[in-house]
Design an enzyme around this catalytic site. Structure first.
Site, PDB file in Angstrom:
ATOM      1  N   LYS A  95       0.862  -1.184   0.000  1.00 48.77           N
ATOM      2  CA  LYS A  95       0.000   0.000   0.000  1.00 48.77           C
ATOM      3  C   LYS A  95       0.896   1.231   0.000  1.00 48.77           C
ATOM      4  O   LYS A  95       1.738   1.382   0.898  1.00 48.77           O
ATOM      5  CB  LYS A  95      -0.876   0.020   1.249  1.00 48.77           C
ATOM      6  CG  LYS A  95      -1.981  -1.009   1.215  1.00 48.77           C
ATOM      7  CD  LYS A  95      -3.181  -0.517   1.990  1.00 48.77           C
ATOM      8  CE  LYS A  95      -4.357  -1.462   1.879  1.00 48.77           C
ATOM      9  NZ  LYS A  95      -4.283  -2.570   0.946  1.00 48.77           N
ATOM     10  N   ASP A 129      -0.786  -1.341  -4.446  1.00 43.46           N
ATOM     11  CA  ASP A 129      -2.231  -1.450  -4.227  1.00 43.46           C
ATOM     12  C   ASP A 129      -2.858  -0.080  -4.482  1.00 43.46           C
ATOM     13  O   ASP A 129      -2.174   0.953  -4.443  1.00 43.46           O
ATOM     14  CB  ASP A 129      -2.525  -1.843  -2.767  1.00 43.46           C
ATOM     15  CG  ASP A 129      -2.101  -3.274  -2.466  1.00 43.46           C
ATOM     16  OD1 ASP A 129      -1.785  -4.018  -3.408  1.00 43.46           O
ATOM     17  OD2 ASP A 129      -2.078  -3.636  -1.280  1.00 43.46           O
ATOM     18  N   ARG A 179      -3.284  -4.641 -12.304  1.00 43.48           N
ATOM     19  CA  ARG A 179      -4.229  -5.553 -11.647  1.00 43.48           C
ATOM     20  C   ARG A 179      -5.570  -4.829 -11.597  1.00 43.48           C
ATOM     21  O   ARG A 179      -5.673  -3.756 -10.994  1.00 43.48           O
ATOM     22  CB  ARG A 179      -3.788  -5.876 -10.224  1.00 43.48           C
ATOM     23  CG  ARG A 179      -4.876  -6.653  -9.457  1.00 43.48           C
ATOM     24  CD  ARG A 179      -4.729  -6.530  -7.947  1.00 43.48           C
ATOM     25  NE  ARG A 179      -3.412  -6.960  -7.558  1.00 43.48           N
ATOM     26  CZ  ARG A 179      -2.761  -6.453  -6.510  1.00 43.48           C
ATOM     27  NH1 ARG A 179      -3.295  -5.496  -5.775  1.00 43.48           N
ATOM     28  NH2 ARG A 179      -1.575  -6.888  -6.201  1.00 43.48           N
ATOM     29  N   GLY A 183     -12.925  -2.788  -6.604  1.00 40.21           N
ATOM     30  CA  GLY A 183     -12.793  -1.633  -5.705  1.00 40.21           C
ATOM     31  C   GLY A 183     -13.428  -1.931  -4.367  1.00 40.21           C
ATOM     32  O   GLY A 183     -14.556  -2.445  -4.315  1.00 40.21           O
ATOM     33  N   ARG A 287     -13.076  -4.576   5.427  1.00 45.07           N
ATOM     34  CA  ARG A 287     -13.394  -4.442   3.998  1.00 45.07           C
ATOM     35  C   ARG A 287     -13.744  -5.808   3.405  1.00 45.07           C
ATOM     36  O   ARG A 287     -14.592  -5.908   2.534  1.00 45.07           O
ATOM     37  CB  ARG A 287     -12.233  -3.784   3.243  1.00 45.07           C
ATOM     38  CG  ARG A 287     -12.072  -2.292   3.551  1.00 45.07           C
ATOM     39  CD  ARG A 287     -11.236  -1.570   2.514  1.00 45.07           C
ATOM     40  NE  ARG A 287      -9.856  -1.979   2.530  1.00 45.07           N
ATOM     41  CZ  ARG A 287      -8.897  -1.442   3.296  1.00 45.07           C
ATOM     42  NH1 ARG A 287      -9.191  -0.449   4.123  1.00 45.07           N
ATOM     43  NH2 ARG A 287      -7.662  -1.870   3.234  1.00 45.07           N
ATOM     44  N   ARG A 288     -13.098  -6.888   3.895  1.00 46.82           N
ATOM     45  CA  ARG A 288     -13.434  -8.234   3.391  1.00 46.82           C
ATOM     46  C   ARG A 288     -14.858  -8.612   3.820  1.00 46.82           C
ATOM     47  O   ARG A 288     -15.603  -9.208   3.071  1.00 46.82           O
ATOM     48  CB  ARG A 288     -12.462  -9.304   3.922  1.00 46.82           C
ATOM     49  CG  ARG A 288     -10.997  -9.115   3.582  1.00 46.82           C
ATOM     50  CD  ARG A 288     -10.663  -9.269   2.118  1.00 46.82           C
ATOM     51  NE  ARG A 288     -10.981  -8.167   1.241  1.00 46.82           N
ATOM     52  CZ  ARG A 288     -10.261  -7.046   1.096  1.00 46.82           C
ATOM     53  NH1 ARG A 288      -9.192  -6.846   1.794  1.00 46.82           N
ATOM     54  NH2 ARG A 288     -10.644  -6.126   0.228  1.00 46.82           N
TER      55      ARG A 288
END
Ligand SMILES: Cc1cc2nc3c(=O)[nH]c(=O)nc-3n(C[C@H](O)[C@H](O)[C@H](O)COP(=O)(O)OP(=O)(O)OC[C@H]3O[C@@H](n4cnc5c(N)ncnc54)[C@H](O)[C@@H]3O)c2cc1C
Length: 305
Positions: A95, A129, A179, A183, A287-288
């Site tokens: 990131k 990322d 990639r 989002g 977020r997952r």
């Protein structure tokens, strides 16, 4: 549910307290083999006999101090050594804010350059990322600048952003590695598609647009998605225009649709599994959960049963 979970991902108080609760820590195990790099490396060995490559990412974002970014870079240098020692088919994905993008852009560029030099010793790539939209311009700018000096950088783009087709066109002359993901952040409708059918449609169009460039070797295209129907639609399009299906690779997260990862690898696709690890997993984990509200039930079952 999704906005609530994404709000929880950003909430500082929850970020501080929830990870301390043991049953929350247990639920995270589904997506993350452990907090240490050794646990991540050991878990990654599972994929080796199946010919599945690995992307490693140490979780963390938005640091308070540049010395933390230097420690993160040192960590990744150590990881590159460990990957080499194990002879592993693996790259790293980082990131930009974890390398200090929002503290000191030039320092972030310097740290990333040294990681690219290190990764290049084994022909490895460093992936950037893509974070929330506040960082899109800065990340693209950083990528362009890094790519001028180091061919071995890849970047993640988000199909839900309305700007992404223009960003793809602007990047293609650089012979990039891209990639494409749908989002993961909560973006307003003024800049992003919010309906699933719109995001899926945008994703497919972007891949179709990029396929000929991947076919001619001017683009390394990674489909960062677990949406196998979408992957199959893009593969069918590739076949229709005479592009081999292995010109693009499929990147999925550790712990999500693993059977599909194995099946796709068996069918001849190049598959990579992204293995995340580290102590700063809270926002990433939320977020997952937001990606699939059914995960919340799964998490609750893990926590209490
Ligand atoms: C390798 C990789 C790197 C990524 N990097 C970034 C990044 O840099 N920036 C960014 O914004 N986003 C990133 N993402 C996340 C991405 O934006 C999506 O939020 C995420 O991949 C879910 O969308 P999907 O494409 O899998 O499709 P969806 O339509 O959301 O899902 C398709 C199917 O996959 C399964 N699935 C998807 N997500 C989950 C889940 N969390 N748990 C269980 N099952 C699930 C379900 O069966 C679902 O029906 C990355 C994703 C991957 C795979």
């Amino acid at each position: 549910m999704r906005p609530l979970l994404l709000w929880m991902a950003r909430n500082r108080l929850l970020k501080r307290w929830l990870p301390r609760i043991w049953f929350v820590r247990r639920a995270v195990r589904r997506f993350m083999p452990g907090e240490t790099v050794e646990e991540a490396l050991d878990a990654a060995e599972f994929f080796r006999p199946h010919g599945i490559g690995i992307l490693f990412t140490q979780l963390g974002e938005n640091l308070a101090d540049l010395s933390e970014a230097e420690a993160v870079a040192d960590h990744y240098h150590g990881l590159l050594e460990m990957i080499a020692a194990r002879g592993m088919d693996a790259e790293i994905s980082v990131k930009p804010t974890q390398l200090g993008l929002d503290l000191d852009r030039d320092a972030a560029e310097r740290l990333l350059s040294s990681l690219a030099d290190h990764a290049a010793q084994r022909n490895g790539l460093v992936w950037l990322d893509m974070e929330g939209s506040a960082y899109t311009d800065a990340t693209l700018d950083l990528y362009r600048s890094l790519k001028e000096k180091h061919p071995n950088f890849g970047i993640c783009l988000q199909a839900y952003l309305r700007r992404t087709p223009a960003d793809v066109h602007a990047l293609l002359p650089l012979k990039p590695a891209i990639r494409m993901v749908k989002g993961a952040y909560d973006e307003p409708s003024s800049i992003a598609f919010r309906r699933k059918d719109e995001v899926d449609g945008a994703y497919q169009s972007l891949c179709v647009l990029m396929l000929p460039h991947a076919g001619s070797g001017d683009l390394r295209l990674g489909m960062g998605t677990h949406d196998t129907k979408l992957i199959e639609r893009v593969a069918a399009h590739a076949e229709a225009v005479g592009v081999a299906k292995n010109v693009f690779e499929i990147q999925m997260l550790y712990g999500i649709r693993q059977k599909e990862q194995l099946r796709l690898a068996l069918e001849g696709y190049r598959v990579l599994a992204l293995v995340a690890y580290g102590e700063a997993w809270y926002a990433w984990y939320m977020r997952r959960l937001a990606e699939r509200p059914a995960n919340v039930l799964f998490a609750l079952r893990q926590m209490f049963g």
